[in-house]
Design a protein around this motif. Structure first.
Motif, mmCIF file in Angstrom:
data_model
loop_
_atom_site.group_PDB
_atom_site.id
_atom_site.type_symbol
_atom_site.label_atom_id
_atom_site.label_comp_id
_atom_site.label_asym_id
_atom_site.label_seq_id
_atom_site.Cartn_x
_atom_site.Cartn_y
_atom_site.Cartn_z
ATOM 1 N N ASN A 209 0.828 -1.209 0.000
ATOM 2 C CA ASN A 209 0.000 0.000 0.000
ATOM 3 C C ASN A 209 0.864 1.261 0.000
ATOM 4 O OD1 ASN A 209 -2.616 1.151 -0.129
ATOM 5 N ND2 ASN A 209 -2.539 1.656 2.043
ATOM 6 N N LEU A 210 2.024 1.183 -0.647
ATOM 7 C CA LEU A 210 2.934 2.315 -0.752
ATOM 8 C C LEU A 210 2.874 2.893 -2.160
ATOM 9 C CD1 LEU A 210 5.973 0.680 1.080
ATOM 10 C CD2 LEU A 210 4.386 2.360 2.033
ATOM 11 N N ASP A 211 3.105 4.191 -2.257
ATOM 12 C CA ASP A 211 3.025 4.867 -3.547
ATOM 13 C C ASP A 211 4.068 4.337 -4.529
ATOM 14 O OD1 ASP A 211 0.917 6.719 -3.049
ATOM 15 O OD2 ASP A 211 2.293 7.903 -1.813
ATOM 16 N N ILE A 212 3.652 4.183 -5.778
ATOM 17 C CA ILE A 212 4.563 3.823 -6.862
ATOM 18 C C ILE A 212 4.897 5.107 -7.613
ATOM 19 C CG2 ILE A 212 4.872 2.500 -8.984
ATOM 20 C CD1 ILE A 212 2.809 0.502 -7.874
ATOM 21 N N ILE A 213 6.131 5.563 -7.445
ATOM 22 C CA ILE A 213 6.579 6.816 -8.061
ATOM 23 C C ILE A 213 7.744 6.496 -8.999
ATOM 24 C CG2 ILE A 213 7.532 9.105 -7.635
ATOM 25 C CD1 ILE A 213 6.205 8.937 -4.828
ATOM 26 N N LEU A 214 7.578 6.828 -10.259
ATOM 27 C CA LEU A 214 8.583 6.508 -11.262
ATOM 28 C C LEU A 214 9.430 7.723 -11.614
ATOM 29 C CD1 LEU A 214 6.411 4.323 -13.675
ATOM 30 C CD2 LEU A 214 7.803 3.580 -11.735
ATOM 31 N N HIS A 215 10.698 7.458 -11.916
ATOM 32 C CA HIS A 215 11.634 8.507 -12.320
ATOM 33 C C HIS A 215 12.103 8.237 -13.743
ATOM 34 C CE1 HIS A 215 12.387 10.298 -8.246
ATOM 35 N NE2 HIS A 215 11.842 9.144 -7.909
ATOM 36 N N ASP A 216 12.285 9.297 -14.503
ATOM 37 C CA ASP A 216 12.765 9.169 -15.880
ATOM 38 C C ASP A 216 14.201 8.660 -15.900
ATOM 39 O OD1 ASP A 216 10.379 10.130 -16.928
ATOM 40 O OD2 ASP A 216 11.053 12.215 -16.863
ATOM 41 N N ILE A 217 14.476 7.741 -16.827
ATOM 42 C CA ILE A 217 15.829 7.242 -17.039
ATOM 43 C C ILE A 217 16.411 7.931 -18.271
ATOM 44 C CG2 ILE A 217 17.269 5.230 -17.532
ATOM 45 C CD1 ILE A 217 15.015 3.479 -16.420
ATOM 46 N N PRO A 218 17.477 8.684 -18.140
ATOM 47 C CA PRO A 218 18.116 9.254 -19.336
ATOM 48 C C PRO A 218 18.663 8.115 -20.202
ATOM 49 C CG PRO A 218 18.933 10.288 -17.322
ATOM 50 C CD PRO A 218 18.181 9.069 -16.900
ATOM 51 N N LYS A 219 18.315 8.100 -21.462
ATOM 52 C CA LYS A 219 18.753 6.977 -22.299
ATOM 53 C C LYS A 219 20.279 6.929 -22.420
ATOM 54 C CE LYS A 219 18.056 9.337 -26.770
ATOM 55 N NZ LYS A 219 17.294 9.276 -28.038
ATOM 56 N N GLY A 220 20.927 8.101 -22.228
ATOM 57 C CA GLY A 220 22.382 8.126 -22.286
ATOM 58 C C GLY A 220 23.055 7.421 -21.119
ATOM 59 N N SER A 221 22.286 7.102 -20.078
ATOM 60 C CA SER A 221 22.864 6.404 -18.926
ATOM 61 C C SER A 221 22.952 4.895 -19.156
ATOM 62 C CB SER A 221 22.016 6.667 -17.671
ATOM 63 O OG SER A 221 20.735 6.054 -17.789
ATOM 64 N N ILE A 222 22.317 4.412 -20.231
ATOM 65 C CA ILE A 222 22.271 2.972 -20.512
ATOM 66 C C ILE A 222 23.421 2.594 -21.443
ATOM 67 C CG2 ILE A 222 20.907 1.100 -21.523
ATOM 68 C CD1 ILE A 222 18.396 2.725 -20.783
ATOM 69 N N SER A 223 24.283 1.700 -20.978
ATOM 70 C CA SER A 223 25.433 1.268 -21.769
ATOM 71 C C SER A 223 25.263 -0.127 -22.352
ATOM 72 C CB SER A 223 26.711 1.287 -20.913
ATOM 73 O OG SER A 223 27.022 2.595 -20.501
ATOM 74 N N LYS A 247 16.041 4.892 -29.696
ATOM 75 C CA LYS A 247 17.362 5.097 -30.320
ATOM 76 C C LYS A 247 18.466 5.104 -29.258
ATOM 77 C CE LYS A 247 15.397 7.704 -34.188
ATOM 78 N NZ LYS A 247 15.374 8.981 -34.952
ATOM 79 N N ILE A 248 18.413 4.094 -28.415
ATOM 80 C CA ILE A 248 19.400 3.955 -27.345
ATOM 81 C C ILE A 248 20.692 3.385 -27.927
ATOM 82 C CG2 ILE A 248 19.930 2.859 -25.127
ATOM 83 C CD1 ILE A 248 16.892 2.663 -24.665
ATOM 84 N N LYS A 249 21.776 4.092 -27.735
ATOM 85 C CA LYS A 249 23.070 3.637 -28.230
ATOM 86 C C LYS A 249 23.746 2.805 -27.144
ATOM 87 C CE LYS A 249 23.661 7.618 -31.303
ATOM 88 N NZ LYS A 249 24.495 8.809 -31.639
ATOM 89 N N CYS A 250 23.567 1.510 -27.234
ATOM 90 C CA CYS A 250 24.134 0.623 -26.209
ATOM 91 C C CYS A 250 24.502 -0.705 -26.854
ATOM 92 C CB CYS A 250 23.135 0.401 -25.078
ATOM 93 S SG CYS A 250 21.651 -0.516 -25.559
ATOM 94 N N ASP A 251 25.351 -1.462 -26.165
ATOM 95 C CA ASP A 251 25.665 -2.825 -26.597
ATOM 96 C C ASP A 251 24.541 -3.754 -26.144
ATOM 97 O OD1 ASP A 251 28.143 -2.125 -27.729
ATOM 98 O OD2 ASP A 251 29.120 -2.236 -25.766
ATOM 99 N N ILE A 252 24.218 -4.720 -26.996
ATOM 100 C CA ILE A 252 23.160 -5.678 -26.674
ATOM 101 C C ILE A 252 23.763 -7.079 -26.671
ATOM 102 C CG2 ILE A 252 20.860 -6.529 -27.275
ATOM 103 C CD1 ILE A 252 20.512 -3.987 -28.970
ATOM 104 N N TYR A 253 23.468 -7.820 -25.614
ATOM 105 C CA TYR A 253 24.010 -9.164 -25.480
ATOM 106 C C TYR A 253 22.886 -10.156 -25.195
ATOM 107 C CZ TYR A 253 28.458 -6.709 -24.819
ATOM 108 O OH TYR A 253 29.554 -5.899 -24.971
#
Length: 276
Positions: A209-223, A247-253
């Protein structure tokens, strides 16, 4: 690099580029809400209070030290003792401290490793989900506090012995919220905190019963994005579509289980959008 393990049901994290900083009360370690406190000032405050009371009594004229006033003095002394027992009760203090942190902070739990078989099992639904690899140096992990100080991910310290929290030490937040049993050491956890959780931004309630609060993820933070070793084609397609959409510039495995060793192996896959 810091890693977030996610089940297939949480493809929305990469699809929406939003993530939750969880309230402390929803964390899964029972000791999270039971800090071991040592209030150094307790004896000093008690001693000063009783000294003042006794000095006052000593200044009372002998003829006024009648039975009625003696009873008042005794009651005042007993009330003071009871008052201190309530104020300095360590359980009450711990609960109050966690109430404060719980109302004002959220935590994002990350790991220094993508190789933990236990983490893959516990947090990705046995390899059916995925892992996001974040660039630890990105400004997302170094926000400014209200006091203008730069934050950083805080490494959790693991020990068989509970460390005593002292009010005269600096960084109370780290003392209280970055200590765990050795049983959790496999997580190699680092924590990112966000203050002033705004309930007005809540999109709903969780099972506590706690609030669900979401924060934006900068796509540049994803490697990196690591797709689980048991992720089905539908989950993999959703992840790849989200990467291409933003258009996330990251490596995918693609993760797999080693044939000869107990470890995770990675195979790099193309980041190009497949032809329709």
């Amino acid at each position: 690099m810091l890693y977030k393990y996610l089940p297939p049901s949480r493809v929305d994290v990469i699809n929406d580029l939003k993530i939750r900083f969880s309230p402390l009360k929803s964390l899964n370690d029972p000791y999270e809400s039971l800090p071991l406190l040592s209030i150094k000032e307790e004896n000093i405050i008690k001693e000063e209070s009783f000294t003042e009371l006794n000095s006052f009594w000593a200044s009372v004229a002998d003829e006024e030290k009648n039975q009625e006033n003696i009873e008042i003095y005794d009651k005042t002394t007993n009330d003071l003792i009871e008052h201190f027992e309530t104020i300095f009760n360590k359980l009450n203090l711990a609960e109050s401290l966690m109430e404060y942190f719980g109302d004002n902070y959220g935590v994002l739990s990350l790991s220094r490793t993508y190789r933990s078989l236990l983490m893959w099992s516990h947090y990705t639904d046995s390899g059916k989900g995925y892992v996001i690899g974040f660039n630890k140096s990105h400004h997302f992990f170094h926000a400014l506090t209200l006091e203008g100080k730069i934050t950083q991910p805080e490494a959790v310290l693991y020990s068989d012995t509970r460390q005593i929290i002292s009010s005269d030490k600096s960084n109370l937040l780290k003392q209280v919220l970055c200590q765990k049993s050795l049983d959790w050491a496999y997580e190699q956890e680092e924590r990112v905190f966000r203050a002033s959780m705004d309930s007005k931004s809540s999109i709903g309630k969780d099972e506590f019963n706690l609030d669900i609060i979401l924060h934006d993820i900068p796509k540049g933070s994803i490697s990196e994005i690591i797709i689980g070793y048991q992720a089905n084609e539908r989950t993999q397609k959703k992840i790849l579509d989200a990467i291409h959409k933003h258009k996330i510039k990251c490596d995918i495995y693609k993760a797999s289980l080693s044939i000869h060793e107990y470890r995770i192996e990675l195979t790099k896959i193309s980041n190009k959008k497949p032809a329709r």
